[in-house]
Design a protein around this motif. Structure first.
Motif, PDB file in Angstrom:
ATOM      1  N   TRP A 105     -40.785 -10.323 -23.934  1.00 60.95           N
ATOM      2  CA  TRP A 105     -40.413 -10.283 -22.519  1.00 60.95           C
ATOM      3  C   TRP A 105     -41.604  -9.831 -21.690  1.00 60.95           C
ATOM      4  N   ARG A 106     -41.578 -10.186 -20.409  1.00 62.93           N
ATOM      5  CA  ARG A 106     -42.589  -9.645 -19.520  1.00 62.93           C
ATOM      6  C   ARG A 106     -42.040  -9.577 -18.101  1.00 62.93           C
ATOM      7  N   VAL A 107     -42.622  -8.694 -17.315  1.00 65.59           N
ATOM      8  CA  VAL A 107     -42.303  -8.541 -15.900  1.00 65.59           C
ATOM      9  C   VAL A 107     -43.582  -8.819 -15.122  1.00 65.59           C
ATOM     10  N   HIS A 108     -43.486  -9.676 -14.126  1.00 70.91           N
ATOM     11  CA  HIS A 108     -44.701 -10.020 -13.395  1.00 70.91           C
ATOM     12  C   HIS A 108     -44.359 -10.426 -11.969  1.00 70.91           C
ATOM     13  N   ARG A 109     -45.390 -10.566 -11.195  1.00 71.34           N
ATOM     14  CA  ARG A 109     -45.291 -11.065  -9.827  1.00 71.34           C
ATOM     15  C   ARG A 109     -46.502 -11.959  -9.563  1.00 71.34           C
ATOM     16  N   VAL A 110     -46.297 -13.011  -8.800  1.00 75.12           N
ATOM     17  CA  VAL A 110     -47.382 -13.905  -8.434  1.00 75.12           C
ATOM     18  C   VAL A 110     -47.806 -13.596  -7.007  1.00 75.12           C
ATOM     19  N   ARG A 111     -49.078 -13.336  -6.827  1.00 77.32           N
ATOM     20  CA  ARG A 111     -49.630 -13.096  -5.496  1.00 77.32           C
ATOM     21  C   ARG A 111     -50.801 -14.055  -5.289  1.00 77.32           C
ATOM     22  N   SER A 112     -50.712 -14.821  -4.210  1.00 80.58           N
ATOM     23  CA  SER A 112     -51.765 -15.800  -3.882  1.00 80.58           C
ATOM     24  C   SER A 112     -52.060 -16.705  -5.071  1.00 80.58           C
ATOM     25  N   GLY A 113     -51.017 -17.099  -5.763  1.00 81.48           N
ATOM     26  CA  GLY A 113     -51.159 -18.025  -6.876  1.00 81.48           C
ATOM     27  C   GLY A 113     -51.625 -17.402  -8.175  1.00 81.48           C
ATOM     28  N   ARG A 114     -51.834 -16.105  -8.209  1.00 79.22           N
ATOM     29  CA  ARG A 114     -52.315 -15.438  -9.422  1.00 79.22           C
ATOM     30  C   ARG A 114     -51.228 -14.532  -9.980  1.00 79.22           C
ATOM     31  N   THR A 115     -50.991 -14.647 -11.271  1.00 89.71           N
ATOM     32  CA  THR A 115     -49.997 -13.803 -11.938  1.00 89.71           C
ATOM     33  C   THR A 115     -50.628 -12.483 -12.317  1.00 89.71           C
ATOM     34  N   GLU A 116     -49.955 -11.383 -11.933  1.00 92.69           N
ATOM     35  CA  GLU A 116     -50.476 -10.064 -12.274  1.00 92.69           C
ATOM     36  C   GLU A 116     -50.501  -9.905 -13.789  1.00 92.69           C
ATOM     37  N   PRO A 117     -51.610  -9.470 -14.360  1.00 90.28           N
ATOM     38  CA  PRO A 117     -51.648  -9.261 -15.819  1.00 90.28           C
ATOM     39  C   PRO A 117     -50.817  -8.037 -16.202  1.00 90.28           C
ATOM     40  N   LEU A 118     -49.886  -8.225 -17.122  1.00 91.21           N
ATOM     41  CA  LEU A 118     -49.032  -7.140 -17.569  1.00 91.21           C
ATOM     42  C   LEU A 118     -48.906  -7.182 -19.090  1.00 91.21           C
ATOM     43  N   THR A 119     -48.764  -6.032 -19.695  1.00 88.32           N
ATOM     44  CA  THR A 119     -48.530  -5.975 -21.128  1.00 88.32           C
ATOM     45  C   THR A 119     -47.121  -6.452 -21.433  1.00 88.32           C
ATOM     46  N   PRO A 120     -46.955  -7.389 -22.339  1.00 91.32           N
ATOM     47  CA  PRO A 120     -45.604  -7.860 -22.654  1.00 91.32           C
ATOM     48  C   PRO A 120     -44.741  -6.744 -23.241  1.00 91.32           C
ATOM     49  N   TRP A 121     -43.437  -6.851 -23.020  1.00 94.59           N
ATOM     50  CA  TRP A 121     -42.472  -5.914 -23.584  1.00 94.59           C
ATOM     51  C   TRP A 121     -41.804  -6.556 -24.785  1.00 94.59           C
ATOM     52  N   THR A 122     -41.565  -5.782 -25.809  1.00 96.31           N
ATOM     53  CA  THR A 122     -41.004  -6.341 -27.034  1.00 96.31           C
ATOM     54  C   THR A 122     -39.488  -6.409 -27.014  1.00 96.31           C
ATOM     55  N   THR A 123     -38.837  -5.605 -26.167  1.00 99.34           N
ATOM     56  CA  THR A 123     -37.377  -5.587 -26.147  1.00 99.34           C
ATOM     57  C   THR A 123     -36.860  -5.856 -24.739  1.00 99.34           C
ATOM     58  N   GLU A 124     -35.648  -6.361 -24.653  1.00 95.56           N
ATOM     59  CA  GLU A 124     -35.017  -6.627 -23.365  1.00 95.56           C
ATOM     60  C   GLU A 124     -34.775  -5.346 -22.566  1.00 95.56           C
ATOM     61  N   PRO A 125     -34.241  -4.253 -23.172  1.00 96.38           N
ATOM     62  CA  PRO A 125     -34.019  -3.032 -22.373  1.00 96.38           C
ATOM     63  C   PRO A 125     -35.283  -2.480 -21.749  1.00 96.38           C
ATOM     64  N   SER A 126     -36.387  -2.485 -22.482  1.00 92.97           N
ATOM     65  CA  SER A 126     -37.627  -1.936 -21.910  1.00 92.97           C
ATOM     66  C   SER A 126     -38.132  -2.803 -20.768  1.00 92.97           C
ATOM     67  N   ALA A 127     -38.010  -4.118 -20.893  1.00 90.29           N
ATOM     68  CA  ALA A 127     -38.428  -5.002 -19.810  1.00 90.29           C
ATOM     69  C   ALA A 127     -37.520  -4.852 -18.598  1.00 90.29           C
ATOM     70  N   CYS A 128     -36.215  -4.709 -18.826  1.00 92.11           N
ATOM     71  CA  CYS A 128     -35.278  -4.520 -17.719  1.00 92.11           C
ATOM     72  C   CYS A 128     -35.550  -3.202 -17.001  1.00 92.11           C
ATOM     73  N   ALA A 129     -35.880  -2.160 -17.753  1.00 92.88           N
ATOM     74  CA  ALA A 129     -36.187  -0.869 -17.138  1.00 92.88           C
ATOM     75  C   ALA A 129     -37.410  -0.972 -16.238  1.00 92.88           C
ATOM     76  N   GLU A 130     -38.441  -1.694 -16.678  1.00 91.67           N
ATOM     77  CA  GLU A 130     -39.636  -1.860 -15.852  1.00 91.67           C
ATOM     78  C   GLU A 130     -39.346  -2.705 -14.629  1.00 91.67           C
ATOM     79  N   PHE A 131     -38.565  -3.778 -14.798  1.00 90.26           N
ATOM     80  CA  PHE A 131     -38.175  -4.612 -13.659  1.00 90.26           C
ATOM     81  C   PHE A 131     -37.430  -3.784 -12.631  1.00 90.26           C
ATOM     82  N   TRP A 132     -36.484  -2.966 -13.081  1.00 89.32           N
ATOM     83  CA  TRP A 132     -35.666  -2.178 -12.158  1.00 89.32           C
ATOM     84  C   TRP A 132     -36.494  -1.112 -11.466  1.00 89.32           C
TER      85      TRP A 132
END
Length: 407
Positions: free
Chosen positions: A152-179
């Protein structure tokens, strides 16, 4: 993991979920035309991507056109696996009302651990569907939660560029970061829809159990701190006036049961404070020991940073007070000062002489409660000062702070 979501990865994800109610026609991806009776259908024109839904062989949605493969894939995943976004907010209501309603939902206390829980929480808070994507995609400005075959990963695109983020291995950890990012960064200014109404929760009224002068003295003796104040309380057999007759203060019990704090200087005595209840006099006896560090100077109040109630509440939201965790009276007093709580909105030595949030040390426990018209509401008892400070701060952030701007 490729940079953007692709058709083949989307198909693999849908297969993982056991879904077949979709069709993708894309010659460049080697996918032939396959019509389905009911479901979402994607058509690759070679220049754009079209998405629509059919039911019983009839198209029931308008064609939606996307310029990138990742966007149409994300929307297909949302259509097949998700739920439709909440409807747009009708009319143009005050931004303050929406922000206040969102604050009172206390989103920082929620812990969504799955995509479905995120979807429900976003709907309750009235977050516009255009502000996020729970199935990824390269949507400009949106906060995206994306499931990939490797994780999983959480990201945002700004001016056409995706912010580099470390991928998350589990859904709960990715959801926590998104929230966390949604609450801290996005939520206060997403005003496209109204949050769902919260049910009213009446605060239980507690029977008055006021502090007494002997108990206040015992608390002061336990702390090793006694203010330079004389005490004359005939009903308790206490006669301890301050020595000397000049520049002294004495707390007097009156024959009618009321109390007065009297100050004598150069032979002149004046009444500094009057009390109708012993509990309030006792609270003031120990108040300087706890409350002095918490006096908020006017330049810390939100009206010094913004002219309107909306901007003042927004200022406090962007301070992220829910990240602060005072664990002692001193830390709590400093936090109240630094976040600009008006001094008359709380008290760290109990009593019920005026409305506001209260923290009171007693011989058997620490107590947190709210006073309204002399009544004690929602009292909780705690074994330690740290526990009481945590509960006081939670209620100060969740309940007291937004009310200061709703007057």
């Amino acid at each position: 993991m490729t940079a953007e979501l692709t058709v083949h990865e989307t198909i693999a994800l849908l297969q993982q979920h056991g879904r077949t109610d979709y069709s993708i026609w894309s010659e460049r991806n080697g996918l032939p035309l396959r019509r389905i009776d009911t479901g979402w259908q994607v058509t690759d024109t070679g220049h754009d991507w079209l998405l629509y839904r059919t039911e019983g062989g009839e198209r029931v949605t308008q064609y939606r056109c996307y310029t990138s493969e990742s966007q149409v894939c994300a929307e297909l995943l949302a259509g097949v696996l998700g739920a439709p976004p909440p409807p747009p907010r009708p009319g143009a209501e005050a931004a303050f009302d929406t922000l206040l309603a969102r604050w009172r939902h206390t989103p920082w206390r929620l812990r969504p651990a799955t995509r479905a829980q995120l979807r429900d929480a976003l709907a309750r808070l009235g977050v516009p569907g255009s502000a996020y994507s729970l199935h990824g995609g390269a949507f400009e400005g949106r906060l995206c939660l994306e499931q990939r075959t490797e994780g999983w990963r959480v990201h945002r695109v700004r001016s056409g560029r995706t912010e580099p983020l470390t991928p998350w291995t589990t859904e709960p950890s990715a959801c926590a970061e998104f929230w966390r990012r949604l609450v801290d960064e996005d939520l206060p200014t997403l005003l496209g829809a109204d949050p769902a109404a919260l049910p009213t929760r009446p605060e239980p009224v507690a029977a008055p159990d006021d502090l007494t002068i002997p108990e206040a003295l015992a608390i002061l003796n336990r702390s090793g701190s006694r203010p330079p104040l004389g005490l004359l309380a005939p009903s308790h057999g206490i006669h301890q006036p301050m020595p000397g007759g000049d520049d002294v203060a004495n707390l007097h019990e009156l024959p009618d049961g009321h109390w007065e704090l009297r100050y004598t200087e150069r032979g002149q005595t004046s009444v500094q404070a009057s009390y109708t209840r012993e509990g309030d006099a006792a609270a003031d006896l120990i108040a300087p020991h706890y409350s002095a560090p918490g006096i908020a100077s006017p330049d810390r109040h939100a009206d010094r940073f913004a002219p309107t109630r909306y901007e003042q509440l927004l200022h406090h939201w962007r301070q992220h007070p829910w990240h602060t965790s005072p664990s002692s009276i001193q830390e709590l007093a400093i936090a109240l000062r630094d976040f600009g709580f008006p001094y008359d909105s709380y008290r760290l030595a109990g009593g019920r002489a005026a409305d506001g949030l209260r923290l009171a040390e007693r011989l058997d426990s620490w107590r947190v409660y709210r006073v309204r018209d002399g009544e004690v509401l929602g009292e909780t008892r705690h074994a330690t000062a740290g526990q009481a400070c945590a509960e006081f701060w939670r209620r100060a952030v969740d309940e007291l702070l937004p009310g200061l701007f709703a007057r």
